[in-house]
Design a protein around this motif. Structure first.
Motif, PDB file in Angstrom:
ATOM      1  N   ARG A  11      -2.563   8.565   0.820  1.00 51.65           N
ATOM      2  CA  ARG A  11      -2.022   7.345   0.230  1.00 51.65           C
ATOM      3  C   ARG A  11      -2.150   6.180   1.226  1.00 51.65           C
ATOM      4  O   ARG A  11      -1.949   6.329   2.418  1.00 51.65           O
ATOM      5  CB  ARG A  11      -0.548   7.567  -0.135  1.00 51.65           C
ATOM      6  CG  ARG A  11       0.135   6.376  -0.738  1.00 51.65           C
ATOM      7  CD  ARG A  11       1.597   6.654  -1.081  1.00 51.65           C
ATOM      8  NE  ARG A  11       2.370   7.062   0.094  1.00 51.65           N
ATOM      9  CZ  ARG A  11       2.785   8.298   0.348  1.00 51.65           C
ATOM     10  NH1 ARG A  11       2.524   9.275  -0.486  1.00 51.65           N
ATOM     11  NH2 ARG A  11       3.468   8.584   1.431  1.00 51.65           N
ATOM     12  N   ASN A  18      -3.676   5.562  -4.246  1.00 58.38           N
ATOM     13  CA  ASN A  18      -2.638   6.532  -4.570  1.00 58.38           C
ATOM     14  C   ASN A  18      -3.278   7.760  -5.205  1.00 58.38           C
ATOM     15  O   ASN A  18      -3.278   7.896  -6.431  1.00 58.38           O
ATOM     16  CB  ASN A  18      -1.604   5.922  -5.523  1.00 58.38           C
ATOM     17  CG  ASN A  18      -0.804   4.830  -4.862  1.00 58.38           C
ATOM     18  OD1 ASN A  18      -0.125   5.075  -3.877  1.00 58.38           O
ATOM     19  ND2 ASN A  18      -0.904   3.623  -5.391  1.00 58.38           N
ATOM     20  N   ASP A  22      -2.114  14.004  -2.985  1.00 52.76           N
ATOM     21  CA  ASP A  22      -1.841  13.204  -1.792  1.00 52.76           C
ATOM     22  C   ASP A  22      -1.642  14.106  -0.582  1.00 52.76           C
ATOM     23  O   ASP A  22      -0.699  14.894  -0.525  1.00 52.76           O
ATOM     24  CB  ASP A  22      -0.594  12.353  -2.036  1.00 52.76           C
ATOM     25  CG  ASP A  22      -0.282  11.401  -0.891  1.00 52.76           C
ATOM     26  OD1 ASP A  22      -1.057  11.353   0.090  1.00 52.76           O
ATOM     27  OD2 ASP A  22       0.741  10.703  -0.990  1.00 52.76           O
ATOM     28  N   THR A  24      -1.130  13.065   2.559  1.00 56.29           N
ATOM     29  CA  THR A  24      -0.619  12.223   3.636  1.00 56.29           C
ATOM     30  C   THR A  24       0.113  13.052   4.690  1.00 56.29           C
ATOM     31  O   THR A  24       0.058  12.756   5.863  1.00 56.29           O
ATOM     32  CB  THR A  24       0.306  11.130   3.059  1.00 56.29           C
ATOM     33  OG1 THR A  24      -0.439  10.364   2.123  1.00 56.29           O
ATOM     34  CG2 THR A  24       0.844  10.217   4.134  1.00 56.29           C
TER      35      THR A  24
END
Length: 92
Positions: A11, A18, A22, A24
């Motif tokens: 992200r 987005n 994800d 992250t």
């Protein structure tokens, strides 16, 4: 998995990214690009993976896939992204 495609990456609020998957973190895999790969639904109900140009590439079953080419996925296939992230494909 739902829809016609699922983006895989990290992200980024500043870039408006987005991804549906994800990565992250934590733990954060520094080798994951913001848009690393895309899972694409095919007409027969299976999925394919495409690397749109990630910095560190994408492997399927240990072989690097070419940028911009859809690679069909099968039950048990392993997608490697970044330094250590792996996704295993399993039919539900």
């Amino acid at each position: 998995l739902t829809g016609s495609q699922m983006r895989i990456g990290r992200r980024s609020v500043s870039r408006g990214i987005n991804p549906e998957i994800d990565l992250t973190g934590p733990p954060a895999d520094p080798g994951i690009s913001r848009l690393h790969a895309v899972l694409i639904a095919t007409a027969d109900g299976s999925w394919a993976v495409l690397d749109p140009g990630s910095a560190n590439g994408t492997l399927v079953n240990g072989s690097e896939i070419p940028t911009g080419v859809q690679v069909p996925l099968h039950d048990g296939d392993r997608i490697n992204l970044g330094g250590w992230t792996a996704i295993t494909v399993q039919r539900g």
